[in-house]
Motif scaffolding. Structure first.
Motif, short mmCIF file in Angstrom:
data_model
loop_
_atom_site.label_atom_id
_atom_site.label_comp_id
_atom_site.label_asym_id
_atom_site.label_seq_id
_atom_site.Cartn_x
_atom_site.Cartn_y
_atom_site.Cartn_z
N ALA A 123 10.81 -5.54 -8.84
CA ALA A 123 10.18 -4.42 -8.14
C ALA A 123 8.68 -4.68 -8.07
CB ALA A 123 10.45 -3.12 -8.88
N PRO A 124 8.06 -4.43 -6.91
CA PRO A 124 6.61 -4.67 -6.81
C PRO A 124 5.83 -3.77 -7.74
CG PRO A 124 7.42 -3.47 -4.90
CD PRO A 124 8.62 -3.89 -5.68
N LYS A 125 4.74 -4.30 -8.25
CA LYS A 125 3.89 -3.53 -9.15
C LYS A 125 3.15 -2.44 -8.37
CE LYS A 125 3.07 -7.24 -12.45
NZ LYS A 125 2.05 -8.05 -13.13
N PRO A 126 2.85 -1.32 -9.01
CA PRO A 126 2.10 -0.27 -8.31
C PRO A 126 0.67 -0.73 -8.03
CG PRO A 126 2.33 0.26 -10.63
CD PRO A 126 3.20 -0.94 -10.38
N ILE A 127 0.12 -0.22 -6.96
CA ILE A 127 -1.27 -0.51 -6.61
C ILE A 127 -2.16 0.51 -7.30
CG2 ILE A 127 -2.94 -0.66 -4.73
CD1 ILE A 127 -0.62 -1.40 -2.88
N VAL A 128 -3.04 0.02 -8.16
CA VAL A 128 -3.94 0.90 -8.90
C VAL A 128 -5.28 0.96 -8.19
CG1 VAL A 128 -5.11 1.32 -11.10
CG2 VAL A 128 -2.80 0.34 -11.07
N LEU A 129 -5.70 2.16 -7.82
CA LEU A 129 -6.97 2.35 -7.13
C LEU A 129 -7.96 3.01 -8.06
CD1 LEU A 129 -5.59 3.73 -3.74
CD2 LEU A 129 -6.17 1.39 -4.31
N ARG A 131 -11.52 2.29 -7.39
CA ARG A 131 -12.79 2.02 -6.74
C ARG A 131 -13.01 3.02 -5.60
NH1 ARG A 131 -13.43 -4.19 -5.06
NH2 ARG A 131 -15.28 -3.22 -4.17
N TYR A 132 -14.26 3.33 -5.36
CA TYR A 132 -14.59 4.21 -4.23
C TYR A 132 -14.27 3.50 -2.91
CZ TYR A 132 -17.34 7.32 -1.25
OH TYR A 132 -17.74 8.18 -0.28
N HIS A 133 -14.67 2.24 -2.81
CA HIS A 133 -14.35 1.42 -1.64
C HIS A 133 -13.07 0.65 -1.97
CE1 HIS A 133 -15.69 -2.06 1.24
NE2 HIS A 133 -14.66 -1.38 1.70
N PHE A 134 -11.92 1.26 -1.67
CA PHE A 134 -10.65 0.70 -2.14
C PHE A 134 -9.88 -0.07 -1.07
CE2 PHE A 134 -9.70 4.83 -0.35
CZ PHE A 134 -8.52 4.64 0.35
N LYS A 135 -10.35 -0.02 0.17
CA LYS A 135 -9.62 -0.67 1.26
C LYS A 135 -10.59 -1.27 2.26
CE LYS A 135 -5.65 0.29 4.24
NZ LYS A 135 -4.77 1.36 4.79
N GLN A 136 -10.20 -2.42 2.81
CA GLN A 136 -11.08 -3.12 3.75
C GLN A 136 -10.23 -3.74 4.86
OE1 GLN A 136 -14.50 -3.35 3.67
NE2 GLN A 136 -14.39 -4.41 5.63
N ASP A 137 -10.73 -3.66 6.09
CA ASP A 137 -10.02 -4.29 7.20
C ASP A 137 -9.79 -5.77 6.90
OD1 ASP A 137 -9.98 -1.93 8.57
OD2 ASP A 137 -11.66 -2.42 9.89
N VAL A 138 -8.64 -6.28 7.31
CA VAL A 138 -8.20 -7.66 7.12
C VAL A 138 -7.78 -7.91 5.67
CG1 VAL A 138 -8.75 -10.12 7.31
CG2 VAL A 138 -9.65 -8.51 9.00
N GLN A 139 -8.60 -7.51 4.68
CA GLN A 139 -8.29 -7.75 3.28
C GLN A 139 -7.22 -6.82 2.72
OE1 GLN A 139 -12.84 -7.86 2.45
NE2 GLN A 139 -11.87 -8.79 0.68
N GLY A 140 -7.16 -5.59 3.22
CA GLY A 140 -6.21 -4.62 2.68
C GLY A 140 -6.79 -3.89 1.49
N TYR A 141 -5.91 -3.57 0.51
CA TYR A 141 -6.37 -2.86 -0.69
C TYR A 141 -7.22 -3.78 -1.56
CZ TYR A 141 -3.22 0.97 0.46
OH TYR A 141 -2.60 2.02 1.08
#
Length: 202
Positions: A123-129, A131-141
């Motif tokens: 099972a994929p691991k959960p994405i832990v957020l 950071r204030y800037h948690f997502k970026q175009d092209v890079q994703g989370y």
């Protein structure tokens, strides 16, 4: 080029069949009369740089491993390009020292420093957020990974850490005497909430 006769640049072509861009390194004579294609692999090449003695044309590519860009050397006298670095996380930028014996590298932290491979888990691991800037175009989370500076010795292929911590460093540039490296970084208390970048020396 150091002799002023050539300029290296990149050309990007969109491949609609594979839905990818293919970037190759080209070389043009100073008068524009000659344009020579230097690379033609399916893996993109970027950031061409001349070695200070003009013997090598280096570039960044993920060819052979596909896990982040590495610095490659192409001897202008002929032959295939050879990989100079093999760094976990990949190289996103670099500059030659004035004497040509060292490189300052911008290295991205590896995706998972603990060595856990989530792709092999059932099972994929959960994405832990966190950071204030948690997502970026092209890079994703975005995770806690940052980009730091390293000093790479060309002859011995050894590397020393120059910067670390929670800040990103970019755009390194050597002083003419090779004793100091200038770079750009946002060193505010929370860089995710700031757009203020300054020049630092190390």
């Amino acid at each position: 080029s150091p002799d002023g006769k050539w300029m290296a640049y990149t050309v990007t072509i969109a491949d609609s069949a594979s839905d990818k861009n293919d970037t190759d390194v080209w070389m043009a004579s100073w008068d524009g009369k000659e344009n020579i294609r230097i690379t033609s692999s399916k893996d993109g090449e970027s950031s061409p740089r001349w070695s200070p003695d003009g013997r090598y044309l280096s570039f960044v590519s993920s060819r052979d491993n596909g896990k982040g860009g590495q610095v490659w050397l192409l001897d202008r006298r002929g032959g295939e390009a050879t990989r100079l670095t093999e760094i976990k996380g990949g190289v996103s930028g670099y500059e030659w020292s004035p004497d040509g014996t060292r490189l300052v590298l911008v290295v991205d932290d590896p995706e998972d420093e603990a060595g856990n491979d989530s792709t092999k888990a059932k099972a994929p691991k959960p994405i832990v957020l966190d950071r204030y800037h948690f997502k970026q175009d092209v890079q994703g989370y975005l995770g806690p990974q940052r980009s730091h500076l390293y000093l790479f010795d060309v002859a011995t292929k050894t590397m020393d850490t120059l910067t670390s911590g929670k800040y990103d460093e970019s755009n390194p540039s050597w002083s003419p005497d090779g004793k100091t490296i200038a770079f750009v970084s946002d060193r505010s208390p929370d860089p995710d909430k700031s757009i203020n970048a300054d020049i630092y020396l190390i």
